[in-house]
Design a protein around this motif. Sequence first.
Motif, PDB file in Angstrom:
ATOM      1  N   ALA A 104       0.830  -1.208   0.000  1.00 14.53           N
ATOM      2  CA  ALA A 104       0.000   0.000   0.000  1.00 14.53           C
ATOM      3  C   ALA A 104       0.863   1.257   0.000  1.00 14.53           C
ATOM      4  O   ALA A 104       0.567   2.225  -0.710  1.00 14.53           O
ATOM      5  CB  ALA A 104      -0.932  -0.005   1.207  1.00 14.53           C
ATOM      6  N   ALA A 105       1.951   1.233   0.773  1.00  6.48           N
ATOM      7  CA  ALA A 105       2.847   2.391   0.805  1.00  6.48           C
ATOM      8  C   ALA A 105       3.523   2.600  -0.551  1.00  6.48           C
ATOM      9  O   ALA A 105       3.630   3.739  -1.035  1.00  6.48           O
ATOM     10  CB  ALA A 105       3.894   2.210   1.896  1.00  6.48           C
ATOM     11  N   LEU A 106       3.962   1.519  -1.174  1.00  5.35           N
ATOM     12  CA  LEU A 106       4.589   1.642  -2.499  1.00  5.35           C
ATOM     13  C   LEU A 106       3.587   2.118  -3.543  1.00  5.35           C
ATOM     14  O   LEU A 106       3.913   2.929  -4.407  1.00  5.35           O
ATOM     15  CB  LEU A 106       5.210   0.307  -2.917  1.00  5.35           C
ATOM     16  N   ARG A 107       2.377   1.619  -3.461  1.00  2.51           N
ATOM     17  CA  ARG A 107       1.346   2.052  -4.410  1.00  2.51           C
ATOM     18  C   ARG A 107       1.046   3.538  -4.234  1.00  2.51           C
ATOM     19  O   ARG A 107       0.920   4.275  -5.212  1.00  2.51           O
ATOM     20  CB  ARG A 107       0.073   1.247  -4.227  1.00  2.51           C
ATOM     21  N   ALA A 108       0.944   3.990  -2.989  1.00  3.03           N
ATOM     22  CA  ALA A 108       0.702   5.410  -2.736  1.00  3.03           C
ATOM     23  C   ALA A 108       1.854   6.253  -3.285  1.00  3.03           C
ATOM     24  O   ALA A 108       1.630   7.322  -3.870  1.00  3.03           O
ATOM     25  CB  ALA A 108       0.526   5.651  -1.243  1.00  3.03           C
ATOM     26  N   GLU A 109       3.064   5.762  -3.129  1.00  5.82           N
ATOM     27  CA  GLU A 109       4.226   6.485  -3.664  1.00  5.82           C
ATOM     28  C   GLU A 109       4.169   6.566  -5.187  1.00  5.82           C
ATOM     29  O   GLU A 109       4.433   7.615  -5.767  1.00  5.82           O
ATOM     30  CB  GLU A 109       5.501   5.778  -3.219  1.00  5.82           C
ATOM     31  N   LEU A 110       3.803   5.464  -5.832  1.00  4.94           N
ATOM     32  CA  LEU A 110       3.668   5.472  -7.296  1.00  4.94           C
ATOM     33  C   LEU A 110       2.563   6.423  -7.745  1.00  4.94           C
ATOM     34  O   LEU A 110       2.727   7.153  -8.727  1.00  4.94           O
ATOM     35  CB  LEU A 110       3.363   4.067  -7.814  1.00  4.94           C
ATOM     36  N   GLU A 112       1.521   9.031  -6.210  1.00  9.76           N
ATOM     37  CA  GLU A 112       2.015  10.400  -5.996  1.00  9.76           C
ATOM     38  C   GLU A 112       2.989  10.803  -7.109  1.00  9.76           C
ATOM     39  O   GLU A 112       2.922  11.919  -7.629  1.00  9.76           O
ATOM     40  CB  GLU A 112       2.698  10.508  -4.628  1.00  9.76           C
ATOM     41  N   LEU A 113       3.866   9.890  -7.493  1.00 10.98           N
ATOM     42  CA  LEU A 113       4.797  10.176  -8.592  1.00 10.98           C
ATOM     43  C   LEU A 113       4.039  10.457  -9.885  1.00 10.98           C
ATOM     44  O   LEU A 113       4.387  11.369 -10.641  1.00 10.98           O
ATOM     45  CB  LEU A 113       5.761   9.005  -8.798  1.00 10.98           C
ATOM     46  N   GLU A 114       3.009   9.674 -10.147  1.00 10.59           N
ATOM     47  CA  GLU A 114       2.210   9.872 -11.356  1.00 10.59           C
ATOM     48  C   GLU A 114       1.464  11.204 -11.307  1.00 10.59           C
ATOM     49  O   GLU A 114       1.423  11.943 -12.286  1.00 10.59           O
ATOM     50  CB  GLU A 114       1.220   8.728 -11.530  1.00 10.59           C
ATOM     51  N   ARG A 115       0.907  11.530 -10.153  1.00  7.27           N
ATOM     52  CA  ARG A 115       0.187  12.792 -10.005  1.00  7.27           C
ATOM     53  C   ARG A 115       1.125  13.974 -10.245  1.00  7.27           C
ATOM     54  O   ARG A 115       0.793  14.902 -10.971  1.00  7.27           O
ATOM     55  CB  ARG A 115      -0.438  12.885  -8.609  1.00  7.27           C
ATOM     56  N   VAL A 116       2.312  13.925  -9.682  1.00  8.10           N
ATOM     57  CA  VAL A 116       3.281  15.014  -9.851  1.00  8.10           C
ATOM     58  C   VAL A 116       3.729  15.094 -11.308  1.00  8.10           C
ATOM     59  O   VAL A 116       3.860  16.183 -11.875  1.00  8.10           O
ATOM     60  CB  VAL A 116       4.478  14.809  -8.896  1.00  8.10           C
ATOM     61  N   ALA A 117       3.966  13.937 -11.928  1.00 10.52           N
ATOM     62  CA  ALA A 117       4.436  13.909 -13.315  1.00 10.52           C
ATOM     63  C   ALA A 117       3.381  14.461 -14.267  1.00 10.52           C
ATOM     64  O   ALA A 117       3.717  15.050 -15.300  1.00 10.52           O
ATOM     65  CB  ALA A 117       4.798  12.487 -13.714  1.00 10.52           C
ATOM     66  N   GLU A 118       2.113  14.293 -13.933  1.00  7.18           N
ATOM     67  CA  GLU A 118       1.047  14.803 -14.795  1.00  7.18           C
ATOM     68  C   GLU A 118       0.736  16.261 -14.506  1.00  7.18           C
ATOM     69  O   GLU A 118      -0.092  16.867 -15.176  1.00  7.18           O
ATOM     70  CB  GLU A 118      -0.221  13.948 -14.618  1.00  7.18           C
ATOM     71  N   GLY A 119       1.383  16.831 -13.508  1.00  9.79           N
ATOM     72  CA  GLY A 119       1.192  18.250 -13.224  1.00  9.79           C
ATOM     73  C   GLY A 119      -0.002  18.576 -12.367  1.00  9.79           C
ATOM     74  O   GLY A 119      -0.457  19.702 -12.317  1.00  9.79           O
ATOM     75  N   ASP A 120      -0.542  17.591 -11.673  1.00 13.13           N
ATOM     76  CA  ASP A 120      -1.692  17.832 -10.788  1.00 13.13           C
ATOM     77  C   ASP A 120      -1.192  18.587  -9.552  1.00 13.13           C
ATOM     78  O   ASP A 120      -0.325  18.108  -8.829  1.00 13.13           O
ATOM     79  CB  ASP A 120      -2.300  16.489 -10.371  1.00 13.13           C
ATOM     80  N   PRO A 121      -1.719  19.760  -9.251  1.00 12.22           N
ATOM     81  CA  PRO A 121      -1.207  20.584  -8.160  1.00 12.22           C
ATOM     82  C   PRO A 121      -1.583  20.103  -6.764  1.00 12.22           C
ATOM     83  O   PRO A 121      -1.088  20.640  -5.781  1.00 12.22           O
ATOM     84  CB  PRO A 121      -1.807  21.954  -8.428  1.00 12.22           C
ATOM     85  N   ARG A 122      -2.459  19.127  -6.628  1.00 12.06           N
ATOM     86  CA  ARG A 122      -2.891  18.689  -5.286  1.00 12.06           C
ATOM     87  C   ARG A 122      -1.751  18.288  -4.517  1.00 12.06           C
ATOM     88  O   ARG A 122      -1.070  17.779  -4.015  1.00 12.06           O
ATOM     89  CB  ARG A 122      -3.894  17.556  -5.390  1.00 12.06           C
TER      90      ARG A 122
END
Length: 122
Positions: A104-110, A112-122
């Motif tokens: 679950a921790a690794l999935r959350a990290e992934l 988050e990485l995807e969200r940041v890479a797509e430019g989502d400001p949340r």
Amino acid sequence: MSADIHDSVVAEDSPIDYEQFQASPEFQDLKSRLRRFVFPLTAVFLAWFLVYVFLGAFAHDFMAQPLLGMNVAMWLGLAQFVTTFAITTAYVMFANRRIDPRTAALRAELEELERVAEGDPR
């Protein structure tokens, strides 16, 4: 051949370097922890199963011995079922306690990485 082209295009468009993520110490620890549990348990169960099969094939007199109202073969056969359920229970408990929280921790990290890479400001 078209699948190879599709895979390479998808890999190039991916915002996350999955190979680098798999090389991370956390991911490697997760794999190692899982393998340290699963492989020995599998080997022990396969050995136990093969002993049962070989006894059934080559030790007819031993397997035909009466024991507590049934023969030895029946008791060992029932023990196969019991050990299967015990192994399943042990794995579920192990996964719930040791694997799932890390996953679950690794999935959350992934995510988050995807969200940041797509430019989502949340």
